[in-house]
Design a protein around this motif. Structure first.
Motif, short mmCIF file in Angstrom:
data_model
loop_
_atom_site.label_atom_id
_atom_site.label_comp_id
_atom_site.label_asym_id
_atom_site.label_seq_id
_atom_site.Cartn_x
_atom_site.Cartn_y
_atom_site.Cartn_z
N GLN A 85 0.80 -1.22 0.00
CA GLN A 85 0.00 0.00 0.00
C GLN A 85 0.84 1.27 0.00
O GLN A 85 0.30 2.37 -0.13
N LEU A 125 0.78 13.34 7.11
CA LEU A 125 0.13 12.80 5.92
C LEU A 125 -1.17 13.52 5.57
O LEU A 125 -1.61 13.48 4.42
N ASP A 132 -8.49 8.45 3.13
CA ASP A 132 -7.94 7.18 3.63
C ASP A 132 -6.81 7.42 4.65
O ASP A 132 -5.82 6.67 4.68
N ASP A 135 -5.85 4.50 7.06
CA ASP A 135 -5.15 3.42 6.36
C ASP A 135 -3.72 3.83 6.03
O ASP A 135 -2.77 3.05 6.23
N ARG A 136 -3.52 5.05 5.55
CA ARG A 136 -2.17 5.50 5.20
C ARG A 136 -1.31 5.63 6.45
O ARG A 136 -0.09 5.36 6.40
N THR A 137 -1.92 6.01 7.56
CA THR A 137 -1.18 6.08 8.82
C THR A 137 -0.72 4.69 9.25
O THR A 137 0.44 4.49 9.65
N ARG A 140 2.28 3.54 7.19
CA ARG A 140 3.56 4.13 7.59
C ARG A 140 4.05 3.55 8.91
O ARG A 140 5.22 3.20 9.04
#
Length: 276
Positions: A85, A125, A132, A135-137, A140
């Motif tokens: 991702q 971010l 999202d 999800d992106r957190t 990372r």
């Protein structure tokens, strides 16, 4: 919207994860809601993960492994899912982090991602793009699992004092972030040195960069711009950046003095406000 009956397990790690989750849930004669109740998540979330519309977390995966007695299948799969991702241009960096024996990084304005707290990640971010975000957190933060390995890499961070004073996410977020960095004071494998403003001109004025060193393989230098990354194994580039890093580390405060500065900034700049 992806339909569960046509989910292709070979399409991506996320699709494969969802396919296996559905298969093993049904083998256990559980509905999505029943599995959700066992995991302490909603049945809707289970359904979203099964249809590859939601990215699973490490915690979710561990609970599924325990509930369905999978032998750790989903805990192993989730690492591939989360790595897949990442932005395409950044995936090579995640691979380098996993393989590296030593990571040396110089950062000018923000704390390196491997030491960021969840709230700090969201603040970084979320600039200009809130889509999202959770999800992106999670993606990372998953990179930080390299420190859980039996033989974790030695991590050296030289951080400009500017990053301590750039208020990202608000006072409480910054206080938590600085406290998080201080939590590694007694960990010899995670080292933080601050390059103070008083250092003046220094060899890192051209910007942030990372050095990855490996056992048995050439070192790699990595720099990045907006939406692009630039890894290089060119010996001259590696030699130049290694020299720069040595000088940056020499110009930075000692580990002890760096911790004292971080603690002072945390209290003076981000501590409790007292009314006169």
């Amino acid at each position: 919207m992806t339909h569960i009956n046509v989910l292709d397990p070979g399409a991506s790690p996320l699709d494969y994860y969802g396919f296996e989750l559905r298969r093993l849930r049904e083998a256990a004669n559980l509905t999505q809601r029943q599995l959700g109740d066992i995991l302490n998540y909603t049945g809707s979330l289970v359904g979203q993960i099964e249809t590859a519309r939601k990215v699973p977390t490490v915690e979710f995966s561990e609970r599924v492994d325990a509930a369905l007695v999978t032998g750790g299948l989903f805990s192993r799969l989730v690492e591939l899912v989360l790595r897949s991702q990442l932005p395409a241009w950044f995936r090579q960096v995640a691979e380098l982090e996993v393989r590296a024996a030593e990571i040396c990084t110089f950062q000018t304005h923000v704390v390196h991602g491997l030491l960021q707290t969840p709230a700090y990640v969201r603040a970084v971010l979320g600039v200009l793009d809130q889509s999202d975000l959770e999800d992106r957190t999670a993606v990372r933060l998953a990179r930080q699992r390299i420190f859980d390995k039996a033989e974790s890499p030695v991590f050296w961070l030289v951080l400009s004092e500017a990053a301590l004073r750039q208020e990202i996410g608000g006072r409480e977020v910054m206080r938590e972030q600085l406290a998080h960095m201080l939590s590694f004071e007694d960990n010899p494998r995670i080292n933080v040195q601050v390059l103070p403003f008083s250092a003046g001109a220094h060899p890192g004025t051209q910007g942030s960069f990372n050095l990855y060193r490996f056992v048995g393989d050439p070192a790699i230098v990595y720099t990045e711009g907006y939406g692009s990354g630039h890894p290089s194994a060119n010996p001259d580039t590696v030699k130049d950046c290694s020299l720069r890093y040595d000088h940056l580390r020499a110009a930075a405060l000692s580990l002890k003095d760096s911790a004292e500065l971080i603690r002072r900034v945390m209290e003076e700049r981000y501590g409790e406000q007292r009314l006169a």
